[in-house]
Design an enzyme around this catalytic site. Structure first.
Site, short mmCIF file in Angstrom:
data_model
loop_
_atom_site.label_atom_id
_atom_site.label_comp_id
_atom_site.label_asym_id
_atom_site.label_seq_id
_atom_site.Cartn_x
_atom_site.Cartn_y
_atom_site.Cartn_z
N ARG A 46 0.80 -0.98 0.15
CA ARG A 46 0.26 -0.04 0.26
C ARG A 46 1.03 1.11 0.08
O ARG A 46 0.55 2.07 -0.97
CB ARG A 46 -1.34 0.26 0.77
CG ARG A 46 -1.53 1.43 1.29
CD ARG A 46 -2.81 1.12 2.32
NE ARG A 46 -2.80 0.40 3.26
CZ ARG A 46 -2.05 0.58 4.46
NH1 ARG A 46 -1.22 1.57 4.60
NH2 ARG A 46 -2.09 -0.01 5.81
N TYR A 98 -16.72 17.38 -14.91
CA TYR A 98 -17.09 15.58 -14.73
C TYR A 98 -18.13 15.28 -13.92
O TYR A 98 -17.99 15.77 -12.72
CB TYR A 98 -16.07 14.71 -14.87
CG TYR A 98 -15.83 13.49 -14.86
CD1 TYR A 98 -16.54 13.09 -16.11
CD2 TYR A 98 -16.24 12.96 -13.33
CE1 TYR A 98 -16.64 11.50 -15.87
CE2 TYR A 98 -16.41 11.59 -13.66
CZ TYR A 98 -16.15 10.21 -14.87
OH TYR A 98 -16.14 9.67 -14.70
N ASP A 169 -8.00 19.04 -13.84
CA ASP A 169 -8.34 17.53 -14.95
C ASP A 169 -7.54 17.77 -15.44
O ASP A 169 -8.21 18.88 -16.73
CB ASP A 169 -9.62 16.80 -14.21
CG ASP A 169 -10.16 16.35 -14.41
OD1 ASP A 169 -9.12 15.48 -15.60
OD2 ASP A 169 -10.94 16.16 -14.09
N LYS A 194 -8.25 6.69 -18.96
CA LYS A 194 -8.97 7.52 -20.28
C LYS A 194 -7.92 6.77 -21.34
O LYS A 194 -7.05 5.70 -21.37
CB LYS A 194 -9.10 9.10 -20.09
CG LYS A 194 -10.68 9.20 -18.48
CD LYS A 194 -11.54 7.86 -19.31
CE LYS A 194 -12.91 8.02 -17.58
NZ LYS A 194 -13.04 9.19 -17.13
C1 PLP Z 1 -13.82 9.17 -16.20
C2 PLP Z 1 -12.82 11.14 -15.42
C3 PLP Z 1 -12.67 10.93 -14.13
C4 PLP Z 1 -13.17 10.39 -13.04
O1 PLP Z 1 -12.10 9.01 -13.12
P1 PLP Z 1 -12.66 7.22 -12.82
O2 PLP Z 1 -10.94 6.83 -13.32
O3 PLP Z 1 -13.31 7.07 -13.98
O4 PLP Z 1 -11.86 7.63 -11.89
C5 PLP Z 1 -12.48 12.75 -14.09
N1 PLP Z 1 -12.68 13.01 -14.75
C6 PLP Z 1 -12.81 13.10 -15.96
C7 PLP Z 1 -11.87 14.73 -16.92
C8 PLP Z 1 -13.30 12.13 -16.47
O5 PLP Z 1 -13.31 12.31 -17.94
#
Ligand code: PLP
Length: 379
Positions: A46, A98, A169, A194
């Protein structure tokens, strides 16, 4: 070292014990110590794991950050960044956010005494007006999802009150097209699920910064809360990230062609893509990003039911949530990714029932356009 070279080499040294060229999946929870407290820097997975460390070095180098902390999901990375704050602190947030981040802020963190004000961050006067003495963070998402609106990171970062953290983000743009830290942000987060992972086969996240104190706090919470990726997931993200540059160039080329095709089709009402000169922030996109990415959204001149039929009837665009994989996806934000946002809020932000979002993959663009054309002609 340039971007593609870093993606392939940083953190990827041959394994010291066997010479394995590829970083092994260290599928272990613990490490044998020579004597009490005498070990090779690894005590419990961890806290630290060699596969995860390799991923963290690789991703930090891509974002030009001094430090990275990998997480089991983008949301876990986001939550860890919010762990920088304490009850009573206030956050100014993008109002086009998001859906999962909105849910974390409004349904979880508000209960812990954090306060959030949602504003259109492209309106600098509104940002200034939202800042309070207790404002400790500005949370930016750019380009936004699903409207592909941009926020001027440098301009917003310049409004930051002393001691407040600017977090971005950067999931949509990826470090290949946008470097928020160089524009004045303190922390960058990604859902590596992504584009960075890129193959729709793993869920992951990362938080990166060049500020030591911020990194120490994120690292402390990574270990204390424990939202870490397993070694195999870390390895999959690392493998995907090696081809990020190749894939992003192709995603962008295809998205640009698809956006231009849709914009010229009579059954399409509007197209939202930062690479179109008709995008209201095209100049900012050219200044702030080195490319426009693979995401776009559009509205059809047909009733909602027909738009949903259209989305389900394509051959190469799978009807699915998520984005950023090699395969093309289509989604209906109002009913899918943004279903948790109240209808009135949603529509105010342009997320109407007729809006469709594409994650343009790296298939041959002629096939993608043929697919869209035949479905449009059948409407
Ligand atoms: C998918 C996404 C998230 C969250 O990510 P996860 O891996 O699904 O927890 C946060 N911000 C954006 C812009 C996203 O597309």
């Amino acid at each position: 070292m340039k971007f593609s070279t870093k993606a392939i080499h940083v953190g990827q040294e041959a394994d010291p014990t066997t010479g394995a060229t590829i970083v092994p999946i260290y599928q272990t929870s613990t490490y044998t110590q020579d004597a009490v407290g005498k070990h090779k820097g690894f005590d419990y997975s961890r806290t630290v794991n060699p596969t995860r460390v390799a991923l963290e070095k690789q991703l930090a180098s891509l974002e030009d950050a001094a430090h990275a902390s990998a997480f089991s999901s983008g949301m876990a990375a986001t939550a860890a960044v919010l762990n920088l704050l304490s009850a009573g602190d206030h956050v100014v947030v993008s109002d086009d956010l998001y859906g999962g981040t909105y849910r974390l802020f409004s349904r979880v963190l508000e209960r812990y005494g954090l306060e959030f004000t949602y504003v259109d961050l492209s309106d600098l006067a509104a940002v200034r007006g939202a800042i309070r003495p207790s404002t400790k963070m500005i949370w930016i998402e750019t380009p936004t999802n699903p409207m592909l609106k941009l926020v001027d990171i440098a301009a917003v970062a310049a409004l930051r009150p002393a001691g407040a953290v600017v977090a971005v983000d950067n999931t949509f743009a990826t470090p290949f097209f946008q470097r928020p830290l160089a524009l004045g942000a303190d922390v960058v987060v990604h859902s590596t699920t992504k584009y960075i992972g890129g193959h729709s086969d793993v869920v992951g996240g990362v938080a990166m910064t060049s500020e030591r104190a911020i990194h120490e706090t994120i690292k402390f919470h990574q270990n204390s809360v424990g939202g870490v990726p397993g070694p195999f997931d870390a390895w999959l993200v690392m493998r995907g990230a090696k081809t990020l540059a190749l894939r992003m160039r192709e995603h962008e080329r295809n998205a640009q062609a698809v956006a231009e095709f849709l914009a010229g089709h009579g059954k399409v009402e509007s197209v939202h893509y930062p690479g179109l000169p008709t995008h209201p922030q095209y100049e900012l996109a050219k200044r702030q990003m080195s490319g426009f990415g693979g995401m776009l959204s559009f509205t059809l001149r047909v009733p909602e039911a027909r738009a949903m039929e259209f989305a389900a009837g394509l051959r190469y665009f799978s009807l699915a949530e998520s984005l950023g994989g090699v395969e093309s996806l289509i989604c209906h934000p109002a009913r899918m990714t943004h279903g948790t946002i109240p209808k009135e809020d949603r529509e105010r932000r342009g997320v109407t029932d007729g809006l469709l979002r594409l994650s343009v993959g790296i298939e041959d663009v002629d096939d993608l356009i043929d697919d869209l054309r035949s479905a449009l002609d059948a409407l």
